[in-house]
Design an enzyme around this catalytic site. Structure first.
Site, mmCIF file in Angstrom:
data_model
loop_
_atom_site.group_PDB
_atom_site.id
_atom_site.type_symbol
_atom_site.label_atom_id
_atom_site.label_comp_id
_atom_site.label_asym_id
_atom_site.label_seq_id
_atom_site.Cartn_x
_atom_site.Cartn_y
_atom_site.Cartn_z
ATOM 1 N N CYS A 1 37.563 27.632 37.936
ATOM 2 C CA CYS A 1 37.029 28.431 39.041
ATOM 3 C C CYS A 1 36.276 29.625 38.486
ATOM 4 O O CYS A 1 36.514 30.057 37.353
ATOM 5 C CB CYS A 1 38.150 28.894 39.970
ATOM 6 S SG CYS A 1 39.341 30.031 39.216
ATOM 7 N N HIS B 1 41.503 34.172 27.772
ATOM 8 C CA HIS B 1 40.438 33.721 28.660
ATOM 9 C C HIS B 1 39.157 34.530 28.433
ATOM 10 O O HIS B 1 38.793 35.381 29.254
ATOM 11 C CB HIS B 1 40.934 33.860 30.100
ATOM 12 C CG HIS B 1 39.966 33.439 31.163
ATOM 13 N ND1 HIS B 1 38.892 32.601 30.939
ATOM 14 C CD2 HIS B 1 39.921 33.750 32.496
ATOM 15 C CE1 HIS B 1 38.230 32.426 32.064
ATOM 16 N NE2 HIS B 1 38.832 33.112 33.021
ATOM 17 N N CYS C 1 33.443 32.839 35.304
ATOM 18 C CA CYS C 1 34.308 32.035 34.433
ATOM 19 C C CYS C 1 33.823 30.607 34.288
ATOM 20 O O CYS C 1 34.239 29.900 33.364
ATOM 21 C CB CYS C 1 35.738 32.031 34.968
ATOM 22 S SG CYS C 1 36.430 33.673 35.214
#
Length: 400
Positions: free
Chosen positions: A385, A355, A91
């Site tokens: 994160c 996301h 990510c």
């Protein structure tokens, strides 16, 4: 050597199996690379470097070494002499791409760099591990990597994040409340037209007509705390549900960074200055803490305190992450953490809008930059994160 951001655009984010499911990652990337340059007073061949985050690289036709950044920049009309990197840092990838671009400019290796990332999670391929060399007898198993995304030799991320949140005194109810506010904040920002400045509309070819895609698909209008509370937890997590975590998403985000002197020579007004970047890592179990630690690190290196920061973006990998990380920044002071949260993710976050993992790190910086401009300038910090407790942060300043 000052590094500035001079342009930024993102696609609207599509839900899993939604409007962007037929875009390849290369195609979506090239569209956003072209889009971010569209109204910028430079020619595409002036871009010297591209750093691009992508995680689901097996989606590409080549599967092995698809070099998505390279393919996309060539199809976007950039020079064949443009150097590039395709970055997979889970990510963190999109923000890692910005970090690499910042370093290239600070080291005087490049003066004009395009950075960002893309993900089409809807096109994640199924995997049949035993198929190549055969199976002497019995059934073969088809694996779906998109189901319960995990690192198979480690704990589930949803378990680690939730357990650490509970240790910090953040229960399921608080996580649901945060998720509810993410939805409300996105709805409010969208009604005020805040996302129009950052979304680059995409043309989707339909069977009968073209469709303009310029609205995030994942937000859930009508979300209530009661509905969130009724959802079961997932993947053996003690607190995480489909409601207080983001869904799988498709999307891309692209930004252009320049040496300030180069921007001035070209008559381009910077949108923000990159004041610093920071990277951290920890025991995989501590994934919910690393954005907070990365923010602490970048502020310490800039000799600034969190009180001088006007706007904060912490990616909502789960509601647990920004909640835990705000407590980390506040060094356990709950009252201070509440004040931090008042200026954090003020336009909603990944729980609401989605996301797409390769793009989210760049998206939070774009949203941060635009919000700082609306608030009259100042310092802003963004952090994210990534798998097995990696963390990236960036500090920017927008002039009044």
């Amino acid at each position: 050597m000052e590094c500035v951001i001079v342009a930024g655009k993102r696609s609207a984010f599509g839900k899993f199996g939604g409007s962007l499911k037929d875009f390849s990652t290369v195609q979506l990337s090239q569209e956003l690379m072209k889009g971010v340059l569209l109204n910028l007073a430079i020619a595409p061949e002036e871009v010297q470097e591209v750093n691009w985050g992508v995680c689901t690289q097996a989606e590409a036709k080549e599967v092995i070494a698809p070099i998505i950044a390279r393919q996309a920049l060539l199809k976007a009309g950039l020079s064949p002499q443009t150097i590039s990197q395709t970055i997979d840092q889970a990510c963190c990838s999109g923000l890692a791409a910005l970090k690499q671009s910042y370093y290239s400019i600070k080291r005087a290796e490049s003066e004009v760099v395009l950075a960002g990332g893309a993900e089409v999670m809807s096109r994640t391929p199924m995997v049949v591990p035993a198929l190549r060399w055969g199976n002497r007898m019995g059934h073969m198993t088809i694996h779906d990597p998109a189901y319960g995304i995990r690192y198979h030799d480690f704990n589930l991320v949803s378990q680690d994040a939730a357990e650490v949140a509970l240790e910090y005194g953040i229960d399921r109810n608080e996580q649901d409340e945060f998720a509810y506010m993410s939805q409300l904040n996105w709805e409010r920002a969208n009604s005020l037209g805040k996302f129009k400045a950052e979304i680059y509309p995409l043309v989707i070819e339909g069977s009968k007509k073209e469709v303009i895609f310029d609205m995030d698909e994942a937000p859930r209008p009508g979300t209530t705390l009661q509905k969130l509370a009724s959802l079961p937890t997932v993947f053996d997590s003690p607190t995480i549900t489909a409601g207080n975590a983001p869904g799988l998403s498709d999307g891309a985000c692209s930004m252009v960074l320049m040496k300030r002197d180069t921007a001035m020579e070209k008559g381009i007004t910077p949108l923000a200055e990159v004041m610093g970047v920071a990277s951290v890592a920890d025991d995989p179990r501590n994934i919910a803490t690393v954005p907070g630690r990365a923010i602490q690190k970048v502020l310490k290196e800039a000799n600034l305190s969190i009180d001088t920061v006007k706007v904060i973006e912490i990616n909502e990998a789960f509601a647990a992450v920004p909640l835990v990380s705000s407590l980390v920044i506040a060094e356990g002071d709950k009252e201070k953490a509440m004040k931090i949260r008042e200026k954090m993710n003020v336009n909603g976050g990944a729980i609401a809008l989605g996301h797409p993992v390769g793009a989210s790190g760049a998206r939070i910086v774009l949203t941060l930059m635009n919000e700082l401009k609306r608030q009259g300038g100042g310092y802003g910090v963004a952090s994210i994160c990534g798998g097995l407790a990696q963390g990236e942060a960036i500090l920017i300043k927008v002039d009044p």
